[in-house]
Enzyme design. Structure first.
Site, PDB file in Angstrom:
ATOM      1  N   SER A 120       0.832  -1.205   0.000  1.00  0.00           N
ATOM      2  CA  SER A 120       0.000   0.000   0.000  1.00  0.00           C
ATOM      3  C   SER A 120       0.866   1.254   0.000  1.00  0.00           C
ATOM      4  O   SER A 120       0.593   2.206  -0.737  1.00  0.00           O
ATOM      5  CB  SER A 120      -0.970  -0.006   1.180  1.00  0.00           C
ATOM      6  OG  SER A 120      -0.276  -0.163   2.384  1.00  0.00           O
ATOM      7  N   ASP A 164       6.895   2.649   6.562  1.00  0.00           N
ATOM      8  CA  ASP A 164       6.689   2.147   5.194  1.00  0.00           C
ATOM      9  C   ASP A 164       6.772   3.250   4.158  1.00  0.00           C
ATOM     10  O   ASP A 164       7.396   3.104   3.113  1.00  0.00           O
ATOM     11  CB  ASP A 164       5.273   1.566   5.049  1.00  0.00           C
ATOM     12  CG  ASP A 164       5.130   0.207   5.663  1.00  0.00           C
ATOM     13  OD1 ASP A 164       5.876  -0.080   6.614  1.00  0.00           O
ATOM     14  OD2 ASP A 164       4.276  -0.562   5.190  1.00  0.00           O
TER      15      ASP A 164
END
Ligand code: PMV
Length: 328
Positions: A120, A164
């Protein structure tokens, strides 16, 4: 058409504990999401993707998350992916001051969805970069990382670390501790990744760890121990000592298992890698299912995982030196 790519990542150390302000070290890997963007003359958002997982499936999707994609993959995962795209575009509209900009977005990705490899974040980083450029705005990596982080925060109900998104935007190995994100030196590590074909629910796993931490002091201590291990791991990484790095990965996996975020298939893959002679192995990302990462310069771990029932695919991944790349 503007097109950008951004890498996925593995956690060398520190997932989950990073949510409570402990440091973590994710490393970007050469598995990428590529997002192409064309500005539309109306305010609609249309998303097209032929390939959002390792196995590949097709989704014809338009509008917001209300559509019903015709795909050979868990629909909730695809809806989640599309939720990220919707929010990424909201960030783009805000940053460019063009509230009614519409786009045709095409996504390709060779990062399995929801499997701990930062799919994502990679889609969000590439989408924001390509869409802002389609509006004539070029974001610096730090601002791109910030907008991508805000996207994850909005989609994940306020539960996201910067790890991330910062790693995907900047590439290489990074160290994240709270709001402090920086690149660190790392040798090209011999990563072998095993994927069980499944996925974990990051939100539920993060909440599970939070409940344990609230209920048991041992769980809070375990999170602190992961932080200590990461601080040690940073110096070992700089020195490039694979044996000790592997030992620390093994410890880290054990501590994550104590926090309840491993699974039988993740444990099986970790043990297959260790038995095959890997320096070390651990789950990567939220856990519950998905991927493990092992360190092994020889072909042994790959072979062992390839024959392990329950391991759906295995591949090597190099450290991605670049974060976002501008392709067109
Ligand atoms: O599974 P992933 O790649 O979404 O990683 C989740 C990492 C956590 O530390 C569990 C949560 C976070 O936002 O850092």
């Amino acid at each position: 058409m503007t097109r950008s790519s951004a890498p996925g990542k593995v956690y060398l150390f520190g997932e989950h504990a990073v949510v409570y302000g402990e440091p973590a070290v994710p490393c970007a890997i050469e598995r990428r999401a590529r997002v192409g963007v064309e500005r539309r003359s109306d305010a609609t958002l249309r998303v097209h993707s032929d390939e959002l997982s390792l196995d590949g499936f097709t989704v014809e999707y338009s509008g917001s998350t209300a559509g019903t994609p015709d795909i050979d993959a868990d629909e909730s995962l695809v809806n989640a992916a599309m939720g990220y795209v919707d929010e990424a575009i909201a960030q783009v509209r805000e940053v460019a001051g063009e509230t009614d900009a519409g786009f045709d977005v095409t996504i390709e990705s060779d990062i399995p969805l929801g499997a701990g490899l930062g799919s994502s974040a990679a889609v969000v980083v590439a989408a924001i970069d390509a869409a802002t450029r389609a509006l004539g705005v070029e974001l610096e990596p730090a601002e791109l990382a910030e907008r991508a982080y805000r996207t994850e925060l909005a989609v994940q109900d306020g539960q996201a670390s910067r790890a991330d998104t910062f790693c995907s935007a900047t590439g290489g190995a990074v160290r994240v501790e709270g709001d402090d994100c920086r690149s660190i030196e790392a040798p090209d590590l011999p990563f072998v990744i095993g994927f069980d074909g499944g996925a974990g629910d990051t939100g539920a796993l993060v909440s599970g760890v939070r409940s344990l931490r609230d209920e048991y002091d041992f769980a809070a201590d375990t999170i602190g121990s992961i932080g200590d291990l990461v601080r040690r791991g940073e110096t070992v990484l700089e020195a490039g000592e694979l044996d000790e790095l592997g030992d620390l990965m093994d410890f880290n996996h054990g501590l994550l298992a104590a926090l309840g975020v491993s699974s039988r298939s993740l444990d099986n893959m970790v043990w297959a890698a260790r038995t095959a002679g890997a320096h070390g192995a651990k789950l990567t990302g939220a856990g519950g299912g998905g991927c493990i990462v092992a360190l092994d310069p020889t072909p042994e771990t790959e072979t062992a995982l390839r024959y392990l029932p329950g391991c759906e695919s295995v591949f090597r991944a190099e450290l991605a030196e670049d974060g976002v790349r501008r392709l067109e």
